[in-house]
Design a protein around this motif. Structure first.
Motif, short mmCIF file in Angstrom:
data_model
loop_
_atom_site.label_atom_id
_atom_site.label_comp_id
_atom_site.label_asym_id
_atom_site.label_seq_id
_atom_site.Cartn_x
_atom_site.Cartn_y
_atom_site.Cartn_z
N UNK A 1 0.83 -1.22 0.00
CA UNK A 1 0.00 0.00 0.00
C UNK A 1 0.86 1.26 0.00
N UNK A 2 1.95 1.23 0.80
CA UNK A 2 2.85 2.39 0.88
C UNK A 2 3.53 2.67 -0.45
N UNK A 3 3.94 1.59 -1.15
CA UNK A 3 4.59 1.75 -2.46
C UNK A 3 3.58 2.26 -3.48
N UNK B 1 3.27 10.25 10.62
CA UNK B 1 1.95 9.75 11.00
C UNK B 1 0.87 10.25 10.05
N UNK B 2 0.99 11.51 9.65
CA UNK B 2 0.00 12.09 8.73
C UNK B 2 -0.02 11.36 7.39
N UNK C 1 -7.30 0.47 6.39
CA UNK C 1 -7.24 -0.25 7.65
C UNK C 1 -6.16 0.29 8.60
N UNK C 2 -5.81 1.56 8.46
CA UNK C 2 -4.80 2.17 9.34
C UNK C 2 -5.47 3.10 10.34
N UNK D 1 -3.77 3.93 16.52
CA UNK D 1 -2.89 3.02 17.28
C UNK D 1 -1.95 2.27 16.35
N UNK D 2 -2.48 1.76 15.24
CA UNK D 2 -1.64 0.99 14.33
C UNK D 2 -0.60 1.88 13.65
N UNK D 3 -0.94 3.14 13.41
CA UNK D 3 0.04 4.08 12.84
C UNK D 3 1.18 4.31 13.83
#
Length: 664
Positions: free
Chosen positions: A455-457, A473-474, A481-482, A485-487
């Protein structure tokens, strides 16, 4: 009788009944009477919480909720086993053994049960913790779930070491599996595919009360550590039985490899009458001193071999061939099959390995093919039914361009696979390299999984693993699904990875042919990423066990300006790109260029510690004596044939103490 004494007496009685029923399969009390005693104990414990016992029989029903399973490093590594698929393989293994050790060799044969490996730690006779195999170095602690399995003793019988570990397999018997599936079908749910996967999945359920409902069993096969007086593996199995563990009675002591073959041939047929899944036989050298002499490779013990029964085969139709791109750019052709059941699972895909394999078997779309599970794990096509071939069939033409980025593929001389050379622009390679970087054996970044990397790529937030250290974080919060807490967990995991030692960072870089063991060797020799980056092919080839392919690959990696930039960025982010000062302090070059054999029984330090001392001081440990051997560190009971060989080659034998003195 006082309340406390009554509680303790009831616990002891129930443990004994439990042992007779689940381990010996010889109940001495009716189910009704057992339940009456259990309820009496439950009532007493509720009324007197001051006598709480974490290992009470009443806690078998579960109830503990585990949201996150702690990762625990194994005190003693859980190695894999080398596999053999023919009796000739076993004969070759025996030949290797007899070249390395003296005297007669006995073997222990045990059935290889198909379940989930577990490591149990006991302290003062009580179960302390249960940890899954994981990657062999570390696993997940699943103690509350394991406590619900009735055949796992919570309190041991007889005499036992103060602390030790025992390994085994969590399995699901056929009868229990069938009943579970009948209940699921009745409830309109999808049935489970096979007992092994169901057993494995059960260990990671968050509610231990749900685990308690599943008829899991635990078969033990290996004591580790502890102050015991047995000298053979077979004796250790008997010791485990006396302590209350369920050790399969099928294990047999064999005096020769011929007796091993008899055991294998018998169980190849008889296994179908067993209540559990089994896929082979594990053969072990019985004498523990001989096991110690043989030692381990980087992946498996040299003193054990798994013989896998012939895999089940089925035929189905090949619908199409697609091509996957790996993180190194390697292209793997994949057969997409008409779904077919094989060894308890539905198989839809199988690896075709490479162009040579397709050509050798003349595999074509539309063919009826025979499929088996290689080692009963990975499906593969083993043959084509030419009689069923369609009249309009055409030979398969291997692709010439990358299926992802359309770059012209390359195939180097002597290589089995085709490669996409678009290292930095081919999406699966980029994603694959970052997924490798964050993996458990590499940087072990908690809170970041393979799907999140993709997803990041795809979101354009990262293009290589150095970009991970600039994430905010932003940037990650909008991902699918982020949550908050998961971030936070993701960013904390990335920050924590800056403490991972140099050899693992080097492995994480994903240099072709540089696996875990090679990374350790290179890190130890060069001590920093800068020294390694400046090494030439000739320099690298002088390092023990580094061949031309590895040397060229390392030089190619550090010659690429984009890789140089990534490594420089990792330096600025504070990663460990050199061996720590603390670790360097314990290493010297005193034994540089020396090849040393360690043989016999030692007293001041263990064999493992001796080998580490040799390696920490620049020497190389060898398992066999040759003209290249510098000298032998000889302990008690060194074999006569090794002494004879040393004398013939005029190789010096020194004592354990002389060796230790030489390092001071």
């Amino acid at each position: 009788m006082s309340i406390q004494l009554k509680i303790n007496a009831l616990r002891d009685q129930l443990r004994e009944h439990n042992y007779n029923y689940y381990v010996l399969d010889n109940p001495t009390i009716s189910d009704y009477d057992f339940d009456i005693q259990l309820k009496e104990l439950q009532a007493l414990e509720e009324a007197h919480p001051e006598f709480y016992d974490a290992n009470s029989p009443t806690l078998r029903v579960g109830g503990a909720i585990t949201k996150n399973f702690n990762t625990v490093v194994h005190k003693h590594r859980m190695y894999s086993l080398d596999n053999s698929y023919s009796l000739e393989d076993l004969k070759d293994w025996e030949t290797r053994i007899k070249k390395s050790i003296d005297g007669d060799v006995e073997y222990v044969c045990e059935l290889k049960y198909d379940g989930a490996s577990i490591n149990l730690t006991y302290q003062n006779g009580s179960l302390l913790k249960a940890v899954t195999r994981g990657d062999g170095m570390q696993g997940d602690e699943v103690t509350p779930n394991i406590k619900t399995i009735n055949s796992v003793p919570l309190q041991l019988k007889g005499d036992y070491a103060e602390e030790f570990e025992i390994r085994g397999e969590i399995i699901l018997p056929y009868d229990g599996f069938i009943k579970m599936n009948e209940a699921r079908v009745e409830n309109g749910e999808e049935p489970y595919k096979n007992p092994r996967n169901t057993a494995s999945g059960s260990l990671k359920l968050q509610d231990s009360a749900e685990v308690a409902k599943r008829p899991l069993d635990c078969l033990l096969y290996g004591l580790v550590g502890g102050d015991f007086d047995y000298k053979t593996h077979f004796e250790s199995l008997e010791k485990a039985r006396k302590m209350g563990f369920k050790v399969p009675k099928e294990a047999k002591l064999c005096q020769s490899i011929d007796e091993v073959f008899e055991f294998i041939n018998h169980w190849d047929q008889a296994r179908h009458n067993l209540p559990y899944e089994t896929d082979g036989v594990v053969v072990k050298v019985n004498n523990l001193h001989q096991q110690d002499e043989l030692g381990f490779t980087s992946k498996a013990p040299r003193w054990a071999m798994a013989y896998k029964f012939k895999a089940e085969q089925v035929s189905t139709v090949l619908n199409s061939i697609t091509y996957q791109v790996g993180r190194t750019g390697a292209i793997t052709p994949v057969a997409n099959l008409e779904p077919v059941e094989l060894a308890g699972t539905i198989v839809k895909r199988a690896s075709l390995h490479n162009a040579d394999q397709i050509e050798k078997l003349d595999i074509r779309v539309g063919d009826t093919v025979y499929v088996e599970k290689g080692g009963e794990i990975i499906p593969k096509i083993i043959a084509v039914n030419l009689e069923e071939r369609p009249a309009d069939s055409k030979p398969t033409e291997y692709i010439t361009n990358c299926p992802e980025c359309d770059t012209l593929l390359k195939r180097e001389a002597g290589e089995a696979k085709h490669f996409c050379p678009n290292y930095n622009g081919c999406s699966p390679q980029v994603i694959g390299r970052i997924q490798h970087y964050i993996s458990r054996k590499a940087m072990d970044i908690e809170g970041l999984g393979g799907e999140t990397v993709a997803l990041l790529v795809k979101a354009g937030l990262i293009h290589n693993y150095a970009d991970l250290y600039t994430l905010t974080k932003d940037q990650v919060l909008p991902l699918e699904r982020m949550a908050e807490k998961s971030a936070d967990n993701l960013l904390a995991g990335i920050e924590a990875s800056k403490q991972i030692p140099f050899e693992r960072v080097l492995f994480a870089l994903g240099i072709r042919f540089v696996g875990e063991t090679v990374a350790k060797t290179l890190a130890k020799h060069y001590k920093s990423i800068d020294a390694l980056a400046f090494a030439s092919v000739i320099d690298l080839e002088q390092v023990n066990e580094i061949g031309i392919r590895i040397a060229e690959s390392v030089v190619d990696f550090f010659s690429d300006p984009k890789n140089q930039d990534i490594v420089n960025r990792l330096k600025t982010y504070g990663l460990q790109l050199q061996i720590s000062a603390e670790k360097l302090a314990s290493q010297t070059d005193k034994l540089k260029g020396q090849v040393i054999v360690v043989s016999g029984v030692f007293h001041s330090v263990s064999r493992t510690e001796l080998k580490k001392l040799i390696e920490d001081n620049g020497g190389k440990v060898s398992s066999s004596i040759s003209s290249k051997t510098s000298y032998i560190v000889a302990g008690d009971n060194m074999g006569p044939s090794k002494k004879d060989k040393a004398e013939k080659l005029n190789i010096e034998l020194i004592t354990e103490q002389d060796f230790l003195n030489s390092l001071e």
